[in-house]
Design an enzyme around this catalytic site. Structure first.
Site, PDB file in Angstrom:
ATOM      1  N   THR A 184      -9.411   3.915  -0.463  1.00  0.00           N
ATOM      2  CA  THR A 184     -10.492   5.231  -0.556  1.00  0.00           C
ATOM      3  C   THR A 184     -11.597   5.028   0.385  1.00  0.00           C
ATOM      4  OG1 THR A 184      -9.891   5.463  -2.929  1.00  0.00           O
ATOM      5  CG2 THR A 184     -12.205   6.412  -2.024  1.00  0.00           C
ATOM      6  N   LYS A 231     -19.705   9.074   6.028  1.00  0.00           N
ATOM      7  CA  LYS A 231     -20.794   8.711   6.667  1.00  0.00           C
ATOM      8  C   LYS A 231     -20.629   9.271   8.139  1.00  0.00           C
ATOM      9  CE  LYS A 231     -21.727   7.200   3.450  1.00  0.00           C
ATOM     10  NZ  LYS A 231     -21.178   7.201   2.203  1.00  0.00           N
ATOM     11  N   GLU A 266       0.974  -1.264   0.090  1.00  0.00           N
ATOM     12  CA  GLU A 266      -0.107   0.004   0.021  1.00  0.00           C
ATOM     13  C   GLU A 266       0.919   1.166   0.113  1.00  0.00           C
ATOM     14  OE1 GLU A 266      -3.205   0.798  -0.065  1.00  0.00           O
ATOM     15  OE2 GLU A 266      -2.455   2.873  -0.310  1.00  0.00           O
ATOM     16  N   GLY A 317     -24.612  13.031  -8.986  1.00  0.00           N
ATOM     17  CA  GLY A 317     -24.486  11.708  -8.944  1.00  0.00           C
ATOM     18  C   GLY A 317     -24.573  11.468  -7.395  1.00  0.00           C
ATOM     19  N   LEU A 371      -3.477   2.325   5.052  1.00  0.00           N
ATOM     20  CA  LEU A 371      -4.406   0.969   5.044  1.00  0.00           C
ATOM     21  C   LEU A 371      -6.021   1.555   4.857  1.00  0.00           C
ATOM     22  CD1 LEU A 371      -2.869  -1.515   7.486  1.00  0.00           C
ATOM     23  CD2 LEU A 371      -2.421  -1.158   4.869  1.00  0.00           C
ATOM     24  N   GLY A 372      -6.825   0.803   4.106  1.00  0.00           N
ATOM     25  CA  GLY A 372      -8.181   0.905   4.039  1.00  0.00           C
ATOM     26  C   GLY A 372      -8.528   1.988   2.922  1.00  0.00           C
ATOM     27  N   HIS A 396     -43.303  -6.779  14.921  1.00  0.00           N
ATOM     28  CA  HIS A 396     -44.140  -5.367  14.707  1.00  0.00           C
ATOM     29  C   HIS A 396     -43.864  -4.808  16.197  1.00  0.00           C
ATOM     30  CE1 HIS A 396     -47.360  -2.742  14.260  1.00  0.00           C
ATOM     31  NE2 HIS A 396     -47.942  -3.078  15.596  1.00  0.00           N
ATOM     32  N   ALA A 414     -17.634  -0.501  -2.406  1.00  0.00           N
ATOM     33  CA  ALA A 414     -16.562  -0.986  -1.588  1.00  0.00           C
ATOM     34  C   ALA A 414     -16.956  -2.635  -1.502  1.00  0.00           C
ATOM     35  CB  ALA A 414     -16.607  -0.536  -0.428  1.00  0.00           C
ATOM     36  N   VAL A 445     -21.300  22.355 -18.157  1.00  0.00           N
ATOM     37  CA  VAL A 445     -20.201  23.078 -17.523  1.00  0.00           C
ATOM     38  C   VAL A 445     -19.063  23.389 -18.112  1.00  0.00           C
ATOM     39  CG1 VAL A 445     -19.071  23.548 -15.359  1.00  0.00           C
ATOM     40  CG2 VAL A 445     -21.150  22.258 -15.039  1.00  0.00           C
TER      41      VAL A 445
END
Ligand code: NAI
Length: 512
Positions: free
Chosen positions: A47, A57, A40, A194, A44-45, A470, A340, A249
């Site tokens: 994008t 998020k 890498e 998007g 790590l991880g 319920h 992902a 644009v």
């Protein structure tokens, strides 16, 4: 299985890129007993963790918390004035990212995978003798040899020269999610409505920015069901988010005091643009979110003869092997579904196929199956989809029954003050579920049940025969499935035509 004794720089599998595709594949391979090198160049991880899903998020969680507080009065709670401390929001986001990053490092360590920090490039070799890989770190170069290779290098925001991204006022999602970016722009212009554009519009409008989205197509999130798009537009309208569609644009420029974008209508032919009527949009900051480019340069692909198509590494869609035996590619770099969870899934497939070709591993080869791929747009309310949209089903010649159920008719959703709808599409003759789209609180979670049903070829009948607790939002799935055959309990009755539907309906009734 015990790992074979090998030289320290010899591996069964080398993986280039430690995003959700690569780091997941590394752990899966170690679980099968492989000696793994994970390479890498950054953190790590990838994008997802550092510049994508997770930091977005975290920001969204704060934004939606704040949004909920505005409605407190309606729920009988007085809290007075509340305000955002954006530095703390960013601090929280950075902490989450760092903790999860450390978690991935610990997981790799626990599986005894070697992590190489640097830029990986395949120098040569083949599936018989192994592949030589150069790793260029900040201060040193290392060489390793691996019997099999998985390329999982991902993607990067797409840029257009005329958009003059300066990473100061004209930004990509990488810049806006940078650990040091802590500004709530007064005005934010977003090019591209998007997934990324809509998520950031939602975040910053909640924090108080005046947001304008400029979109090339006639609609935002154009691939979604029209009813879902209508609901999102209604919500964005309430939030004061302006969406201007069919915009070509032409340029974006940082003038020193602000950012200026010049557009004309997409209906103007290219040779008439110069004389066409133009519109100018000014703002403090501009986010460019017009898609992503695959990261496949300087990996040594040309020399090895690995085929690419406009940057996307070509793979056998079933096995994920490239045009060179023993080298596989997964995730965004293949130009498939840029999600992902798809990259992680493809990691499993590539690992199985890579290791199955090495005799010391008892791993069976496998093939991809994209029958049910869920996806989510994390706006508020969020949008969850799986399988086909109505238009796609029509193009494939599938006759449909469609069931819709609104959040407003569900007790739990009403208590929570949530709006939205769930649409389920079923094959008219088999009642098998072929797709679903949902907008509303928890849509991303509701879609998981339908994904499971689709993956295993279940019908709406199977869903209706499943007891749902319920009062829960999961009853949305039950009611929408029942609506497909015209028997949702909390939806007004309508005459059922003398058709196959009636026959199926009878079967459902009598089986109880
Ligand atoms: P996108 O393809 O979703 O949207 C880009 C939008 O920009 C499109 O609507 C397109 O018509 C528009 N566009 C392109 N060029 C334009 C121009 N010159 N002027 C105006 N509009 C223009 O790409 P996005 O939002 O950048 O996301 C990239 C990828 O990352 C997608 O494949 C997406 O699925 C994935 N992603 C997934 C997330 C999730 O699962 N929640 C979150 C963020 C990204």
């Amino acid at each position: 299985m015990l790992k074979e004794e090998t030289l320290s720089n010899e591996y069964d599998l080398a993986i280039i890129g430690a995003g959700p595709g690569g780091y997941h594949a590394a752990i899966r391979a170690a679980q099968c007993g492989a000696k793994v090198a994970l390479i890498e160049k950054n953190r790590l991880g990838g994008t997802c963790l550092n510049r994508g899903c997770i930091p977005t998020k975290a920001l969204l969680a704060s934004a939606h918390y704040f949004e909920k507080l505005h409605d407190a009065e309606e729920f009988g709670i007085s809290i007075g004035d509340c305000k955002v401390d954006f530095s703390k929001v960013v601090e929280r986001k950075n902490k989450i990212v760092n903790e999860l990053g450390a978690g991935i490092a610990n997981l790799q360590k626990s599986w005894k995978n070697d992590i190489y920090q640097g830029y990986g490039k395949i120098l040569g070799g083949n599936a018989e003798i192994g592949f030589e890989i150069l790793i260029q770190g900040d201060n040193a170069e290392e060489f390793i040899v691996a019997k099999r290779v998985i390329i999982a290098t991902g993607s990067t925001p797409a840029l257009i020269p005329n958009f003059n991204v300066d990473h100061v006022r004209i930004l990509t999602s990488d810049d806006i999610l940078d650990p040091n970016f802590n500004v709530i722009p007064e005005n934010l212009l977003i090019i591209g409505a998007g997934v990324i554009g809509c998520e950031f519009a939602d975040i910053f409008a909640n924090f108080g920015s005046k947001v304008t989205l400029l979109e090339y197509l006639p609609s935002p999130i154009a691939g979604e069901e029209p009813m879902i798009i209508k609901e999102l537009k209604k919500k964005f309208d309430l939030m004061g988010i302006k969406i201007v569609t069919s915009q070509n644009v032409l340029s974006v420029e940082h003038t020193g005091s602000n950012v200026k974008a010049i557009t004309c209508s997409t209906s103007v032919p290219i040779n008439e643009i110069e004389d066409a009527e133009k519109s100018t949009y000014e703002s403090d900051y501009c986010l460019i979110s017009i898609g992503r480019n695959k990261l496949s340069k300087d990996l040594g692909l040309e020399k090895l003869g690995i085929m690419t198509n406009r940057g996307a590494i070509e793979v056998d869609p079933a096995t994920l092997e490239t045009s060179v035996n023993g080298i596989y590619a997964i995730g965004d770099v293949t130009g498939g579904l840029m999600l992902a969870h798809v990259a992680s899934y493809e990691g499993d497939v590539a690992v199985a196929n890579a290791l199955s070709s090495l005799t010391q591993f008892q791993v069976k080869p496998t093939k991809t199956n994209y029958r049910a791929v869920p996806s989510t747009i994390f706006t508020s309310p969020n949008i969850g989809t799986v399988g086909l949209k109505r238009k796609e089903a029509k193009e494939l010649g599938i006759d449909l029954y469609v069931g819709q159920f609104p959040y407003q008719s569900l007790g739990k959703a009403k208590c929570m003050g949530e709006n939205g709808l769930l649409i389920i599409l079923a094959d008219k003759y088999t009642l098998q579920i072929v797709g679903a789209s949902c907008i509303g609180e928890g849509a991303s979670e509701l879609i998981a049940e339908i994904t499971l049903a689709m993956q295993h070829g279940l019908s709406v009948e199977d869903l209706t025969k499943t007891i749902h607790s319920h009062p829960t939002l999961s009853e949305m799935v039950l009611e929408a499935a029942e609506a497909v055959v015209g028997r949702a309990i909390h939806k007004k009755g309508r005459p059922v035509a003398h058709s196959l539907k009636e026959v199926l309906l009878e079967q459902l009734v009598y089986e109880y």
